[in-house]
Design a protein around this motif. Structure first.
Motif, PDB file in Angstrom:
ATOM      1  N   HIS A   1      30.830 -54.636 -17.569  1.00  0.00           N
ATOM      2  CA  HIS A   1      30.884 -56.103 -17.604  1.00  0.00           C
ATOM      3  C   HIS A   1      32.324 -56.585 -17.791  1.00  0.00           C
ATOM      4  N   ALA A   2      33.032 -55.926 -18.707  1.00  0.00           N
ATOM      5  CA  ALA A   2      34.413 -56.333 -18.992  1.00  0.00           C
ATOM      6  C   ALA A   2      35.291 -56.170 -17.752  1.00  0.00           C
ATOM      7  N   THR A   3      35.025 -55.131 -16.961  1.00  0.00           N
ATOM      8  CA  THR A   3      35.832 -54.919 -15.764  1.00  0.00           C
ATOM      9  C   THR A   3      35.655 -56.084 -14.795  1.00  0.00           C
ATOM     10  N   PHE A   4      34.413 -56.516 -14.592  1.00  0.00           N
ATOM     11  CA  PHE A   4      34.169 -57.653 -13.691  1.00  0.00           C
ATOM     12  C   PHE A   4      34.784 -58.942 -14.259  1.00  0.00           C
ATOM     13  N   VAL A   5      34.606 -59.149 -15.563  1.00  0.00           N
ATOM     14  CA  VAL A   5      35.168 -60.359 -16.187  1.00  0.00           C
ATOM     15  C   VAL A   5      36.687 -60.364 -16.046  1.00  0.00           C
ATOM     16  N   SER A   6      37.284 -59.192 -16.233  1.00  0.00           N
ATOM     17  CA  SER A   6      38.748 -59.123 -16.167  1.00  0.00           C
ATOM     18  C   SER A   6      39.249 -59.418 -14.752  1.00  0.00           C
ATOM     19  N   ILE A   7      38.504 -58.979 -13.747  1.00  0.00           N
ATOM     20  CA  ILE A   7      38.911 -59.289 -12.364  1.00  0.00           C
ATOM     21  C   ILE A   7      38.834 -60.802 -12.136  1.00  0.00           C
ATOM     22  N   GLY A   8      37.802 -61.437 -12.704  1.00  0.00           N
ATOM     23  CA  GLY A   8      37.696 -62.893 -12.604  1.00  0.00           C
ATOM     24  C   GLY A   8      38.883 -63.585 -13.259  1.00  0.00           C
ATOM     25  N   PHE A   9      39.266 -63.089 -14.425  1.00  0.00           N
ATOM     26  CA  PHE A   9      40.423 -63.667 -15.117  1.00  0.00           C
ATOM     27  C   PHE A   9      41.711 -63.419 -14.332  1.00  0.00           C
TER      28      PHE A   9
ATOM     29  N   GLY B   1      49.281 -68.150 -19.361  1.00  0.00           N
ATOM     30  CA  GLY B   1      49.457 -67.065 -20.334  1.00  0.00           C
ATOM     31  C   GLY B   1      48.146 -66.660 -20.977  1.00  0.00           C
ATOM     32  N   ALA B   2      47.311 -67.658 -21.296  1.00  0.00           N
ATOM     33  CA  ALA B   2      46.024 -67.356 -21.934  1.00  0.00           C
ATOM     34  C   ALA B   2      45.144 -66.520 -21.002  1.00  0.00           C
ATOM     35  N   CYS B   3      45.079 -66.919 -19.739  1.00  0.00           N
ATOM     36  CA  CYS B   3      44.223 -66.186 -18.789  1.00  0.00           C
ATOM     37  C   CYS B   3      44.766 -64.779 -18.515  1.00  0.00           C
ATOM     38  N   GLY B   4      46.087 -64.665 -18.445  1.00  0.00           N
ATOM     39  CA  GLY B   4      46.668 -63.355 -18.157  1.00  0.00           C
ATOM     40  C   GLY B   4      46.548 -62.397 -19.325  1.00  0.00           C
ATOM     41  N   LEU B   5      46.981 -62.871 -20.498  1.00  0.00           N
ATOM     42  CA  LEU B   5      47.000 -61.978 -21.665  1.00  0.00           C
ATOM     43  C   LEU B   5      45.617 -61.818 -22.289  1.00  0.00           C
ATOM     44  N   GLY B   6      45.037 -62.969 -22.697  1.00  0.00           N
ATOM     45  CA  GLY B   6      43.735 -62.900 -23.358  1.00  0.00           C
ATOM     46  C   GLY B   6      42.616 -62.576 -22.391  1.00  0.00           C
ATOM     47  N   GLY B   7      42.747 -63.071 -21.139  1.00  0.00           N
ATOM     48  CA  GLY B   7      41.677 -62.882 -20.174  1.00  0.00           C
ATOM     49  C   GLY B   7      41.722 -61.545 -19.460  1.00  0.00           C
ATOM     50  N   TRP B   8      42.689 -61.395 -18.566  1.00  0.00           N
ATOM     51  CA  TRP B   8      42.728 -60.179 -17.747  1.00  0.00           C
ATOM     52  C   TRP B   8      42.932 -58.921 -18.609  1.00  0.00           C
ATOM     53  N   VAL B   9      44.037 -58.905 -19.340  1.00  0.00           N
ATOM     54  CA  VAL B   9      44.346 -57.716 -20.136  1.00  0.00           C
ATOM     55  C   VAL B   9      43.391 -57.610 -21.335  1.00  0.00           C
ATOM     56  N   GLY B  10      43.146 -58.735 -21.994  1.00  0.00           N
ATOM     57  CA  GLY B  10      42.349 -58.720 -23.217  1.00  0.00           C
ATOM     58  C   GLY B  10      40.923 -58.245 -23.016  1.00  0.00           C
ATOM     59  N   THR B  11      40.255 -58.754 -21.989  1.00  0.00           N
ATOM     60  CA  THR B  11      38.863 -58.332 -21.780  1.00  0.00           C
ATOM     61  C   THR B  11      38.797 -56.859 -21.354  1.00  0.00           C
ATOM     62  N   THR B  12      39.806 -56.411 -20.617  1.00  0.00           N
ATOM     63  CA  THR B  12      39.857 -54.982 -20.260  1.00  0.00           C
ATOM     64  C   THR B  12      39.947 -54.127 -21.521  1.00  0.00           C
TER      65      THR B  12
END
Lengths: 439, 106
Positions: free
Chosen positions: A282-290, A321-332
């Motif tokens: 799930h996190a992988t898909f969410v991170s791609i969305g971010f 920054g929020a989407c890149g750090l907290g979203g893409w990297v963070g959810t991964t």
């Protein structure tokens, strides 16, 4: 080629676990700092509070987690032994103390302490790079993850060098830290260290956790090479504070590598044998969305004033920054933390009893529903930060900060819960026994 | 401990207590056990791993050998890794496939 695994080759649980358990504190601090922010947060990206939030997230949470993961993956996955376990323990203490001091100094804008703590952080990063670099060097085969470690560590050291130079110039006024130069430092870290690490290691972790055997990566090397080349061009260009057209063009170049990676990852996941998804899937898909959101918002931010309120030029940059750090990297990170740590616990605590007594499997060590809840709350918090920033709502930003802090506490609680004794839930079913006996 | 007679079903039954730690499914149900041979005092097993990317692959061979040594004390146990044919999800039992969710959205 597989690396042989045994508890003797895996680093001690007591070495790795503190990295994972302390790291969420960095995110909690970032969330609480956001919760205490005021409307100035939308005025400029280089305000003390904003810079403190970013560094608490990157150095306190993300980097500390990656360090723990790499100290395990070096010996276990790549097959190379760390240089020194004692050095890793020293580096952990040095990193935590230095980052805590650095965040406090940033928030108060105490340039002297920023330099002092910055030296501690650079030393910590250098020790980490040496230790993990040796493990990667000792590995026997060349793989994408192994190459990734070298590339990402290289960019990490460049980022840290630029960062400590900026701390020095703030104290001694050698040259001004312009927005372009700040952006260069931020992207060296976000893309060079974090994005490349996430992209490269996913080529090992995603097939491993989702049992992908038929589909092979197509753009593994290309995505890393393109990203690195584009980052070098971007860094040189953005440091000159160029006009919007150049910013957008350089930013578009940065998107190509991650886009190739996302396409590759989607192909891999489509061909997975394990259809039932857990939190890592799930996190992988969410991170791609971010990632997609990060690219779009980043390009909008790069265009400048036509899209933003002239009085509050930092809003799109904050969302980016929020989407890149907290979203893409963070959810991964969150997704993989629920795999890496349980695996380590299983390896050390339960594997020695395999064949002698029933033992739990990795899935028994963590609660997948709770893990998914942590992922969902964290994702909502990040979306809340991005939406509040774009909308210019300081109340929304504060609320999202509180939710972010809560999610980090829940994450730490979920990780800590893994250390409690667990029982096996995998009783042999009568049907499978019958099927095998018949064969 | 009472020594168990060495038979193919008994060996398979023992291997059904060794699980892929990530998937939570035993080696036999996953279809990883390709061949079981035995003779008086000796057990030979040929098995595959789910993926060359899986770092636990070879470790599971050790776990299988340890299980058999524990279940059949005194017997010589040899567990070999087989790479051909490569393991495929279709080698798993219907119960294992159901556990993995295969067939739900395909």
């Amino acid at each position: 080629m597989t690396a042989r695994v045994s508890p003797h080759e895996s680093p001690p649980l007591g070495l790795i676990a503190p990295f994972f358990l302390v790291a969420p504190a960095g995110l909690a601090v970032a969330g609480l700092l956001l919760a205490g922010s005021n409307h100035q947060a939308f005025l400029a990206i280089n305000l003390p509070r904003t810079v403190a939030v970013v560094h608490a997230t990157v150095l306190g949470w993300i980097t500390l987690t990656i360090m723990g993961a790499l100290y395990q993956m070096g010996p276990v996955v790549m097959g190379g032994q760390l240089w020194s376990l004692r050095l890793a323990r020293i580096q952990f203490v040095l990193h935590v103390l230095s980052v805590a001091g650095f965040i406090a100094a940033l928030d108060r804008w105490s340039v002297g302490w920023m330099s002092t703590a910055g030296v501690g952080i650079v030393t910590s990063l250098a020790l980490f790079a040496a230790n993990v670099g040796v493990a990667a060097w000792r590995a026997k085969t060349w793989t994408i993850p192994r190459a990734t470690v070298f590339i990402a560590l290289g960019w990490l050291l460049v980022t840290a060098s630029v960062g400590i130079t900026y701390a020095g110039t703030l104290q001694h006024l050698w040259f001004p830290v312009t927005m372009g130069r700040l952006s260069m430092h931020a992207h060296l870290g976000l893309v060079g260290w974090l994005a490349i690490m996430v992209m490269g290691l996913s080529y090992q972790l995603v097939p491993m956790f989702n049992v992908i055997t038929k589909v092979k990566p197509r753009f593994g090397v290309a995505s890393l090479a393109v990203t690195s080349a584009a980052l070098a061009i971007f860094a040189l260009a953005i440091a000159q504070d160029p006009p919007a057209a150049v910013r957008v063009a350089a930013g578009a170049g940065l998107v190509i590598g991650p886009a190739l990676w996302a396409f590759d990852l989607a192909r891999l996941l489509h061909g997975r044998s394990k259809r039932r998804m857990d939190v890592q899937g799930h996190a992988t898909f969410v991170s791609i969305g971010f990632l997609a959101l990060t690219a779009v918002i980043g390009l909008v931010a790069a265009t400048g004033t036509p899209w933003t309120d002239d009085a509050e030029p930092a809003r799109w940059l904050l969302a980016y920054g929020a989407c890149g750090l907290g979203g893409w990297v963070g959810t991964t990170l969150i997704g993989n933390s629920f795999k890496i740590l349980p695996f380590l616990i299983w390896l050390h605590r339960y594997r020695p009893r395999v064949g002698i007594a029933p033992v739990p499997v990795v899935a028994d060590i963590y609660n997948d529903r709770f893990a998914n809840a942590v992922l969902a709350i964290h994702s909502l918090a990040v979306l809340g930060i991005a939406a509040s920033a774009v909308a210019g709502s300081i109340d929304g930003l504060r609320l999202a900060g509180v939710v972010l802090a809560v999610s980090s506490v829940l994450h730490c609680g979920a990780l800590s819960h893994m250390f409690l004794p667990k029982k096996s839930s995998r009783a042999q079913t009568a049907s499978t026994r019958k099927a095998v006996t018949a064969s | 401990m009472i020594a168990t007679a060495i038979t193919t079903p008994a060996i398979a039954h023992a291997l059904m207590h060794v699980f892929d730690p990530e998937l939570g499914i035993d080696l036999v149900s996953l279809g990883l056990v390709y061949a079981i041979d035995h003779e008086p005092g000796a057990i030979n097993v040929q098995m595959a791993t789910t993926s060359a990317m899986c770092p636990m692959g070879e470790a599971m061979l050790d776990d299988a050998a340890r299980m058999l040594s524990h279940r059949f004390p005194g017997a010589g146990v040899n567990v070999d890794l087989v790479t051909e044919p490569a393991w495929d999800i279709r080698m798993a039992t219907p119960e294992a496939l159901a556990w993995l969710g295969v067939g739900r959205d395909e």
